[in-house]
Design an enzyme around this catalytic site. Sequence first.
Site, PDB file in Angstrom:
ATOM      1  CB  SER A  48      -1.145  -2.460   3.497  1.00 23.92           C
ATOM      2  OG  SER A  48      -0.076  -2.678   4.398  1.00 23.92           O
ATOM      3  CE  LYS A 103       1.730   1.087   4.316  1.00 19.34           C
ATOM      4  NZ  LYS A 103       0.482   0.356   3.966  1.00 19.34           N
TER       5      LYS A 103
END
Length: 208
Positions: A48, A103
């Site tokens: 990701s 993230k």
Amino acid sequence: MKPIPLQRRPRGKKPLWREYAEALAVALVLALVIRTFVVQAFKIPSESMLETLLVGDHLLASKFAYGIKLPFTDTYLYKGDEPARGDIIIFRYPNDPSVDYIKRIIGVPGDVIEVRDKQLYRNGQPVRESYIRHTDPTGREPLRDNYAPVTVPPGKYFVMGDNRDNSLDSRFWGFVDKSAIKAKAWRIYWSWGGLDDIRWSRIGKKLL
């Protein structure tokens, strides 16, 4: 007549096992303190955050960057920086706090975040991002590629993965609470894709 000096009984030497046990106990306490307040190691399991972070990257994250709290309380021993746009953070996944996610912060409290045809807009202005990657440039999916404007609430953060077409992030499950942020990603200390694939050039790389 001179007084006879008192003779002290020699102290017995500690058994070797006890010396090793005490040294091990001290090492464990130091490791626990370092892990709790200073740095913690994390391994990247997913794609990701490509290309910023690769599967198999092992990184150190600063636990004091945003301040140090007394364990199990909201009382700060040291108040660090506020989480900022562009920071790569490790946090407890909102839908399962036992799982850690990593993230990048895209929006801080008060920011208006929108995605139009894959382009990120913040407070009405397009955001230039040199670190992002698109693997499906022609695809058009709701939420992923077109996300209606939202205002980041107080004490919350909007996060996204750098691999924009392959990241489950705030577009899908909402905001990250400040209290859920565990650390700020700092530096890669080891990286490999397998026993015969050690990525020497990535070792020691600072994360931006």
